[in-house]
Design a protein around this motif. Structure first.
Motif, PDB file in Angstrom:
ATOM      1  N   ASP A 101       0.837  -1.209   0.000  1.00 25.56           N
ATOM      2  CA  ASP A 101       0.000   0.000   0.000  1.00 25.56           C
ATOM      3  C   ASP A 101       0.868   1.253   0.000  1.00 25.56           C
ATOM      4  N   ALA A 132       1.103   3.927  -3.029  1.00 29.23           N
ATOM      5  CA  ALA A 132       0.763   5.338  -2.806  1.00 29.23           C
ATOM      6  C   ALA A 132       1.906   6.250  -3.258  1.00 29.23           C
ATOM      7  N   HIS A 142       1.714   8.954  -6.350  1.00 29.03           N
ATOM      8  CA  HIS A 142       2.110  10.353  -6.095  1.00 29.03           C
ATOM      9  C   HIS A 142       3.138  10.814  -7.130  1.00 29.03           C
TER      10      HIS A 142
END
Length: 308
Positions: A10, A14, A18
């Motif tokens: 995760d 992420a 980004h």
């Protein structure tokens, strides 16, 4: 109230999303390098999570050596059609026809010449950023890269003169003619990639899974034998005194046929590959890339010339 705990996948996901959004926000004309291999397939999934339901803010591009496995090329085209994005293909064959690439002999490995075709494509389309699937754990030259890695107006990379990169503050600024290489999964390992593929149930070219294949055993390497190309040409023919044998193998990485070797394996599912990856003691490129075994600095030299 239940508190959700994020897994390491995760966090990596992420971070990569980004980075992709930073590229879209900071660069005016980026492109995603897509070969149909496992790393670029992960980035395509990350791009879907970053930008869907909209279109990707960049096209996909493959620098085709002309010596790619046909099953990978077929998979590449099918996957691009499924996601409905634009694919640009630029071929080393075209660069050879223009005379910008001259092979020393017909059987010379073509991977190192990809730099020429890539730089020509960057100039042709005016790309200011190329998003790639390089990871730090693949090879020590790649471990020197920043997430946003600067290239000068000649496409050259200087490992001793890179911009500082603090925390998640990424700098993709460049002047006209200069270029940024962005690596969203730079902090991932080969194990992370396979665990992500398993979690996301990503489809891959069949070449990644264990199968019987005709090979030649040459100087300790496993060489795929008599591989047909789309043109009808047969490459990797046995030399005098060599025999073709059938072995159970799979490919850990996918690249030019002349310099990408398979490994012995019985891992025919993603779950089995995750287990196999956890126990291997040989790096991915060390086990499979014949072109990077010429010297300890071969990858770094190619990157300085403009390679991914």
């Amino acid at each position: 109230m239940t508190k959700k705990t994020l897994s390491h996948l995760d966090w990596l996901e992420a971070e990569a999303i980004h980075i992709l959004r930073e590229v879209a926000g900071q660069c005016s004309n980026p492109v995603l390098l897509f070969s149909g291999g496992k790393d670029s397939l992960c980035i395509v999934r990350l791009a879907e999570k970053a930008f869907r339901p909209g279109r990707f803010p960049f096209p996909l591009m493959h620098i085709d050596t002309g010596h790619n496995y046909q099953e990978v090329i077929d998979f590449r085209d099918r996957r691009v059609a499924e996601i409905g994005e634009r694919l640009i293909v630029r071929s080393l064959e075209d660069s050879m026809a223009r005379g910008t690439i001259v092979l020393k002999h017909p059987d010379e490995p073509r991977n190192k010449h990809q730099s020429v075709t890539l730089l020509e494509a960057i100039e042709e389309f005016g790309f200011d950023c190329c998003i790639g699937g390089a990871r730090r754990d693949e090879e020590k030259a790649r471990a020197k890269e920043r997430i946003m890695s600067f290239r000068d107006e000649f496409g050259q990379w200087d490992p001793k003169n890179q911009r500082p990169e603090l925390w998640n503050l990424y700098n993709a600024r460049s002047h006209k003619g200069e270029n940024i290489r962005a690596f969203p999964i730079s902090n991932w390992t080969e194990m992370d990639v396979w665990q992500y593929i398993e979690r996301e149930q990503l489809e891959l070219p069949s070449i990644y899974f264990a199968h019987q294949r005709d090979v030649i055993l040459r100087n300790g390497d496993i060489i795929p034998a008599n591989v047909p190309l789309a043109s009808g040409e047969i490459i990797n023919k046995p030399k005098a005194g060599e025999q073709i044998v059938s072995k159970q193998v799979r490919f850990r990485t996918v690249g030019d046929i002349t310099c990408t070797a398979p490994v012995y394996s019985d891992a025919d599912t993603t779950a089995k590959i995750v287990i196999e990856t956890a126990t291997t003691t040989i790096t991915e490129r060390g086990a499979t890339r014949l072109d990077d075994q010429t010297s300890d600095a071969s990858m770094e030299l190619r990157k300085k010339e403009g390679y991914f």
